[in-house]
Design a protein around this motif. Structure first.
Motif, mmCIF file in Angstrom:
data_model
loop_
_atom_site.group_PDB
_atom_site.id
_atom_site.type_symbol
_atom_site.label_atom_id
_atom_site.label_comp_id
_atom_site.label_asym_id
_atom_site.label_seq_id
_atom_site.Cartn_x
_atom_site.Cartn_y
_atom_site.Cartn_z
ATOM 1 N N ASP A 250 0.817 -1.216 0.000
ATOM 2 C CA ASP A 250 0.000 0.000 0.000
ATOM 3 C C ASP A 250 0.850 1.265 0.000
ATOM 4 O O ASP A 250 0.312 2.366 0.066
ATOM 5 N N ILE A 251 2.170 1.104 -0.070
ATOM 6 C CA ILE A 251 3.081 2.254 -0.063
ATOM 7 C C ILE A 251 3.654 2.438 -1.466
ATOM 8 O O ILE A 251 4.082 1.475 -2.095
ATOM 9 N N VAL A 252 3.614 3.664 -1.924
ATOM 10 C CA VAL A 252 4.165 4.006 -3.234
ATOM 11 C C VAL A 252 5.347 4.927 -3.014
ATOM 12 O O VAL A 252 5.238 5.912 -2.279
ATOM 13 N N ILE A 253 6.473 4.605 -3.642
ATOM 14 C CA ILE A 253 7.672 5.435 -3.518
ATOM 15 C C ILE A 253 7.957 6.081 -4.863
ATOM 16 O O ILE A 253 8.089 5.393 -5.877
ATOM 17 N N ASP A 254 8.044 7.397 -4.850
ATOM 18 C CA ASP A 254 8.363 8.141 -6.068
ATOM 19 C C ASP A 254 9.836 7.912 -6.379
ATOM 20 O O ASP A 254 10.697 8.302 -5.590
ATOM 21 N N PRO A 255 10.149 7.304 -7.526
ATOM 22 C CA PRO A 255 11.558 7.009 -7.829
ATOM 23 C C PRO A 255 12.418 8.255 -8.024
ATOM 24 O O PRO A 255 13.625 8.224 -7.789
ATOM 25 N N ALA A 256 11.814 9.364 -8.411
ATOM 26 C CA ALA A 256 12.583 10.586 -8.635
ATOM 27 C C ALA A 256 12.959 11.270 -7.327
ATOM 28 O O ALA A 256 14.050 11.826 -7.195
ATOM 29 N N THR A 257 12.057 11.236 -6.341
ATOM 30 C CA THR A 257 12.297 11.970 -5.106
ATOM 31 C C THR A 257 12.569 11.071 -3.911
ATOM 32 O O THR A 257 13.107 11.519 -2.907
ATOM 33 N N GLY A 258 12.135 9.803 -3.990
ATOM 34 C CA GLY A 258 12.279 8.897 -2.856
ATOM 35 C C GLY A 258 11.216 9.095 -1.796
ATOM 36 O O GLY A 258 11.265 8.486 -0.736
ATOM 37 N N VAL A 259 10.215 9.933 -2.074
ATOM 38 C CA VAL A 259 9.155 10.216 -1.110
ATOM 39 C C VAL A 259 8.161 9.060 -1.087
ATOM 40 O O VAL A 259 7.683 8.617 -2.134
ATOM 41 N N ALA A 260 7.874 8.568 0.114
ATOM 42 C CA ALA A 260 6.908 7.482 0.277
ATOM 43 C C ALA A 260 5.543 8.063 0.602
ATOM 44 O O ALA A 260 5.418 8.967 1.426
ATOM 45 N N THR A 261 4.518 7.551 -0.060
ATOM 46 C CA THR A 261 3.150 7.958 0.215
ATOM 47 C C THR A 261 2.282 6.708 0.305
ATOM 48 O O THR A 261 2.618 5.666 -0.242
#
Length: 61
Positions: free
Chosen positions: A11-22
């Motif tokens: 259920d966690i998505v990590i933006d590959p460009a920023t590394g931000v987890a949402t």
């Protein structure tokens, strides 16, 4: 990111460009505003929010 509830890794998505987890959008609040008249609920995070007048914690991070 801190979670007050268990969140599955799927259920966690990590933006590959920023590394931000949402948390994915399709995660549903297990309490969904439900209130319980018990000492355990009153002592919980949700109970504290409810007592403070912030019963809807869906926008909490």
């Amino acid at each position: 990111m801190y979670s007050f509830r268990p969140v599955e890794s799927c259920d966690i998505v990590i933006d590959p460009a920023t590394g931000v987890a949402t948390v994915a959008e399709d995660v549903v609040d297990p309490l969904a505003g439900e209130v319980f008249d018990t000492p355990e609920f009153a002592a919980s995070h949700e109970g504290t929010l409810h007592a403070a007048g912030n019963g809807d914690s869906s926008d909490e991070s």
